[in-house]
Design a protein around this motif. Sequence first.
Motif, PDB file in Angstrom:
ATOM      1  N   LEU A 110      -8.719   5.821  -5.319  1.00 33.78           N
ATOM      2  CA  LEU A 110      -9.509   5.272  -4.217  1.00 33.78           C
ATOM      3  C   LEU A 110      -8.971   3.906  -3.794  1.00 33.78           C
ATOM      4  N   ASP A 111      -8.507   3.113  -4.758  1.00 32.06           N
ATOM      5  CA  ASP A 111      -7.893   1.815  -4.429  1.00 32.06           C
ATOM      6  C   ASP A 111      -6.658   2.018  -3.556  1.00 32.06           C
ATOM      7  N   TRP A 112      -5.839   2.994  -3.912  1.00 27.37           N
ATOM      8  CA  TRP A 112      -4.631   3.290  -3.133  1.00 27.37           C
ATOM      9  C   TRP A 112      -5.015   3.711  -1.710  1.00 27.37           C
ATOM     10  N   LEU A 113      -5.984   4.598  -1.589  1.00 28.58           N
ATOM     11  CA  LEU A 113      -6.393   5.090  -0.277  1.00 28.58           C
ATOM     12  C   LEU A 113      -6.941   3.958   0.584  1.00 28.58           C
ATOM     13  N   GLU A 114      -7.734   3.085  -0.008  1.00 36.64           N
ATOM     14  CA  GLU A 114      -8.325   1.980   0.750  1.00 36.64           C
ATOM     15  C   GLU A 114      -7.297   0.944   1.163  1.00 36.64           C
ATOM     16  N   ASN A 115      -6.134   0.907   0.514  1.00 30.99           N
ATOM     17  CA  ASN A 115      -5.087  -0.051   0.854  1.00 30.99           C
ATOM     18  C   ASN A 115      -4.079   0.481   1.869  1.00 30.99           C
ATOM     19  N   GLN A 116      -4.267   1.690   2.356  1.00 35.05           N
ATOM     20  CA  GLN A 116      -3.381   2.232   3.379  1.00 35.05           C
ATOM     21  C   GLN A 116      -3.642   1.513   4.699  1.00 35.05           C
TER      22      GLN A 116
END
Length: 139
Positions: A110-116
């Motif tokens: 979720l952290d990765w997705l939110e940093n896109q």
Amino acid sequence: AYPRFVPGLPPNLSIVRVACGTHHAAMLLEDGSIWAVGVATDRPVPLWGEAVEILASGLVEMKELVSFTGGFGRTVVVFGTESGRRQVIEIQLWSNEEFRQNGAVRPSWLDWLENQEGQEKVCSVHRGWMHSVVVSEET
């Protein structure tokens, strides 16, 4: 396999959604609590005698419920928050009560997705044995 009665659920609350994984069945109740039966993650003994609470009420915003799915050994709930963001909680069925009380996790992806670069919102999560599919929408 035959259908079976699931004892142990709170008698005054309705089941809103059901999600089945390969090893468990999870029930989301109207107060946001999640109860489950099946084979526990920490030991291969089926917990069919009585449903156990794997997520207490008060964490899931039921008015903002987006998705409730089961896959392999995990149940995933996606819901909106007051800030307009989406929250994702993964939970497993544990035989150990302490593990159950502390078993809800926010997945690291979720952290990765939110940093896109785009503003992505999770719509649903579908889990298999060694894979996951995250359906999202750009806002």
